[in-house]
Design a protein around this motif. Structure first.
Motif, mmCIF file in Angstrom:
data_model
loop_
_atom_site.group_PDB
_atom_site.id
_atom_site.type_symbol
_atom_site.label_atom_id
_atom_site.label_comp_id
_atom_site.label_asym_id
_atom_site.label_seq_id
_atom_site.Cartn_x
_atom_site.Cartn_y
_atom_site.Cartn_z
ATOM 1 N N UNK A 204 0.852 -1.186 0.000
ATOM 2 C CA UNK A 204 0.000 0.000 0.000
ATOM 3 C C UNK A 204 0.889 1.238 0.000
ATOM 4 N N UNK A 205 0.330 2.313 -0.495
ATOM 5 C CA UNK A 205 1.045 3.590 -0.504
ATOM 6 C C UNK A 205 0.772 4.338 0.794
ATOM 7 N N UNK A 206 1.768 5.100 1.255
ATOM 8 C CA UNK A 206 1.642 5.870 2.493
ATOM 9 C C UNK A 206 1.400 7.337 2.136
ATOM 10 N N UNK A 207 0.211 7.875 2.443
ATOM 11 C CA UNK A 207 -0.038 9.302 2.174
ATOM 12 C C UNK A 207 0.856 10.186 3.049
ATOM 13 N N UNK A 208 1.063 11.407 2.605
ATOM 14 C CA UNK A 208 1.901 12.341 3.365
ATOM 15 C C UNK A 208 1.314 12.611 4.750
ATOM 16 N N UNK A 209 -0.003 12.568 4.866
ATOM 17 C CA UNK A 209 -0.642 12.855 6.159
ATOM 18 C C UNK A 209 -0.439 11.739 7.173
ATOM 19 N N UNK A 210 -0.012 10.575 6.704
ATOM 20 C CA UNK A 210 0.184 9.426 7.599
ATOM 21 C C UNK A 210 1.646 8.995 7.597
ATOM 22 N N UNK B 55 -0.228 0.841 -9.790
ATOM 23 C CA UNK B 55 -0.561 1.871 -8.792
ATOM 24 C C UNK B 55 -1.051 1.224 -7.496
ATOM 25 N N UNK B 56 -0.633 1.798 -6.370
ATOM 26 C CA UNK B 56 -0.966 1.250 -5.063
ATOM 27 C C UNK B 56 -2.116 2.013 -4.427
ATOM 28 N N UNK B 57 -2.984 1.276 -3.757
ATOM 29 C CA UNK B 57 -4.049 1.911 -2.986
ATOM 30 C C UNK B 57 -3.447 2.576 -1.758
ATOM 31 N N UNK B 58 -3.998 3.702 -1.327
ATOM 32 C CA UNK B 58 -3.415 4.407 -0.176
ATOM 33 C C UNK B 58 -3.868 3.794 1.159
ATOM 34 N N UNK B 59 -3.036 3.947 2.141
ATOM 35 C CA UNK B 59 -3.395 3.605 3.511
ATOM 36 C C UNK B 59 -4.498 4.560 3.972
ATOM 37 N N UNK B 60 -5.537 4.040 4.648
ATOM 38 C CA UNK B 60 -6.667 4.874 5.034
ATOM 39 C C UNK B 60 -6.414 5.626 6.340
ATOM 40 N N UNK B 61 -5.971 4.924 7.377
ATOM 41 C CA UNK B 61 -5.754 5.583 8.662
ATOM 42 C C UNK B 61 -4.879 4.714 9.554
ATOM 43 N N UNK B 62 -4.299 5.360 10.564
ATOM 44 C CA UNK B 62 -3.555 4.641 11.595
ATOM 45 C C UNK B 62 -4.501 4.419 12.768
#
Length: 655
Positions: A18-24, A58-65
């Motif tokens: 999965x991809x890691x968004x900048x916010x996480x 393309x990777x799906x993003x991580x939703x939340x921690x």
């Protein structure tokens, strides 16, 4: 990053990117996160984080921690992978056992406590913490009593050697005192896990550790979600170095783990009832190898599992230094032919006059225990003439006649129109009837002035503190109250019923349970006496009077090897719908030397399934069998075939 998604189908049990968004950006390995998988949100555990993906898609993003705590280390990931592989299960299922469900309230309270401790430590002078020093070797020290225990404890503190051993206590010994001495020998920052099968044993250990000023936390399935997660976080952040508990505590995330102690490793309460059904003693052994921590199995009677590993060179046996029998054991007496004939007709009854005499003498000195079999055992059949249990000539499982129907085997489905005893050639069989309903009523009439306690079953468990001198306790296996000063006498009745249970390990299990009764009785020096009413020539009962001997357990292992029974063989059970069992066998590629029994009608033998299949092979080919069975299950999962199946490795009580 790679994550392991929880709750997926078996054929999808692997890591996904999965991809890691900048916010996480704070996400790290071991954290609990949420991801979108197959159109739905799922919880997942982060396995690794890296800069570049391994795929071009393309990777799906991580939703939340979900939690910023690093709940599982890479080492524990490897342990869980090994457990899943050994039990033909999925890593997702093992991770659910290793990481408890999150409690937001417990997590919030834990963080607040950490903040308070951080503020306090910033303004208070530092204090050195010590767990205590080990006692000097003397006559009261277990180091002095068991040869090699001192070296085991020294190596447990660190170094290249990783000791693994088994230890059989004498009746006079206390497993709790042994654990306390072992913990005091470790450094103050060393971690330890102590397992007990019964919650009452855990509570007894907790009281003793508190009295000895040893910091610890309890961790087990008996706790509520809040208390369980609080204990998990305390071990995770290093606040708790000693974790005690039942089977689930074997997965506790203890830092700097140096020792695991398993009390009574053959108890069936260590068997996990959830997939993939791992046994806590096996998980402890796996963790010992992966995390290089010492392992000690402690028991009252020789364990067939531990003895097998000892003979294989995996474990070392710590033998006691010779000591006078009268100071370590009670007087153990079998109701033999001489005593029966001397007494007359009553000598052959379930509670002979000699048993009443033992109880009467014991009540004058203290409490007395009467041990009776647990209700609900599956009745076996035995030869009416010689008493030999009826077993299958093909797979050596115990025979039964379900619903008073035709005599048959529940494992291989072989039917017997006429059975002939292996020993004497007799053709008449009788059920091994269990009789315990009238025990309490009979003893109440015989001893009307004694306070009577019934412990176990529908009556409930009697508390240790409720038993006093002059009281009479009737208890089933595992329900015996542990009284202060121990019992003055104990009488074990219906030994033939315990030995005649429809299980291949009825003899070793009987010895294990009776050894706990003997261990709860005073020594001969203090007037303690144990009377066993049963077949006095049976090897299992004869072994009770043989002090510190492995002759019986070695004979049992030799016989099981000859008959192809565990632990010398690997057994897998598949149960479910009959069509699904047949489909499994069509897809199963049996390795060499594999025996296949079934499908058999399981429901007629009291099993919660339509049919079942038993797979068996020599233990040296176990990895091949487990992998082949798992592969067949994965194919069924990938094709989404109808019909539910349950696969269990090393199922209890199959034979």
């Amino acid at each position: 990053m790679s994550v392991h998604v929880l709750g997926t189908l078996a054929h999808l049990d692997r890591a996904f990117e999965y991809a890691v968004p900048d916010t996480l950006g704070a996400v790290a390995p071991g954290m609990r996160v949420r991801v979108r998988f197959s159109g739905r949100e799922h919880e997942a555990l982060v396995r690794d984080r890296y800069e570049l993906p391994e795929t071009t898609r393309p990777l799906a993003p991580l939703l939340k921690i979900v939690s910023e705590d690093r709940l599982i280390s890479e080492g524990m990931f490897r342990v869980c992978e090994e457990v899943a592989k050994r039990y033909a299960g999925s890593l997702s299922d093992v991770l659910r056992l290793a990481v408890p469900a999150r409690s937001a309230a417990a997590e919030k309270a834990h963080r607040a406590r950490l903040e308070r401790d951080r503020d306090t430590s910033a303004h208070a002078p530092g204090t050195a913490h010590t767990r205590g020093s080990a006692p000097l070797p003397d006559e009261r020290s277990y180091r002095a009593k068991f040869a090699g225990l001192g070296a085991f404890l020294e190596h447990s503190r660190g170094g290249e050697a990783t000791p693994r051993a088994t230890l059989v206590l004498d009746p006079v010994d206390s497993w709790i005192s042994l654990v306390i001495e072992a913990l005091k020998s470790l450094d103050s920052d060393a971690g330890a896990i102590i397992l007990a099968s019964d919650q009452r044993d855990v509570d007894r250990l907790a009281r003793a550790l508190t009295k000895s000023a040893i910091d610890h936390v309890q961790f087990g399935s008996a706790q509520g979600p809040h208390a369980r997660y609080t204990a998990f976080l305390s071990a995770l952040d290093g606040r708790a170095h000693v974790v005690i508990g039942t089977r689930s505590a074997v997965f506790a995330p203890v830092r700097n783990l140096r020792m695991i102690v398993v009390w009574d490793p053959d108890d069936d309460l260590y068997e996990e009832p959830r997939a993939p059904y791992p046994h806590a003693r096996t998980v402890a052994l796996t963790r010992s190898f992966h995390e290089r921590c010492s392992l000690l199995y402690v028991s009252r009677a020789p364990s067939d599992f531990a003895r097998y590993l000892t003979l294989a060179g995996t474990l070392a046996a710590l033998e006691p230094v010779p000591a006078p029998h009268a100071s370590t054991h009670p007087r153990i007496e079998l109701m033999d032919a001489y005593l029966r004939e001397r007494e007359g007709a009553s000598g052959f009854s379930r509670l002979p006059s000699h048993a009443h005499a033992v109880i009467r003498r014991g009540l004058a000195e203290g409490p007395v225990l009467v041990h009776v079999p647990r209700a609900g055992y599956a009745p076996a059949l035995a030869c009416r003439f010689c008493g030999t249990k009826a077993t299958c000539v093909q797979c050596h499982a115990t025979l039964a006649a379900p619903g008073r129907g035709e005599l048959s085997c529940s494992v291989c489905a072989r039917r017997y129109g006429q059975y002939r005893c292996h020993e004497c050639g007799g053709v008449d069989l009788r059920p091994l009837v269990l009789g315990q309903e009238r025990t309490a009523a009979d003893l109440k009439r015989s001893f009307p002035h004694a306070t009577l306690h019934v412990s176990g079953g529908a009556s409930g468990i009697v508390d240790d503190a409720d038993v006093h001198d002059g009281d009479l306790v009737i208890a089933t296996p595992g329900a015996e109250p542990q009284v202060t000063g121990k019992y003055a006498a104990a009488v074990i009745v219906d030994a033939s019923a315990s030995l005649g249970r429809a299980e291949y390990n009825a003899d070793t299990e009987t010895v294990r349970r009776y050894s706990h009764v003997i261990g709860a009785t005073r020594t001969f020096d203090c007037g303690g006496q144990v009377l066993v009413v049963g077949p006095d020539q049976h090897p299992a009962l004869r072994s009770l009077v043989l002090v510190r001997s492995n002759a019986f357990i070695d004979r049992v292992l030799e016989e099981r090897t000859e008959l192809g029974l565990p632990p010398s063989s690997k057994v897998i059970e598949i149960r479910g719908e009959r069509a699904a069992c047949s489909d499994f066998l069509e897809r199963f590629e049996a390795p060499k030397s594999t025996e296949i029994f079934g499908p058999t009608e399981a429901a007629s033998f009291g099993i919660d399934a339509e049919a079942r299949v038993i797979l068996r092979c020599p233990v040296n080919r176990a990895p091949e069998l487990v992998e082949a069975a798992r592969a067949a299950m994965l194919v069924r999962s990938a094709k989404k075939l109808s019909g539910s199946l349950r696969l269990q490795v090393d199922p209890p009580h199959v034979f």
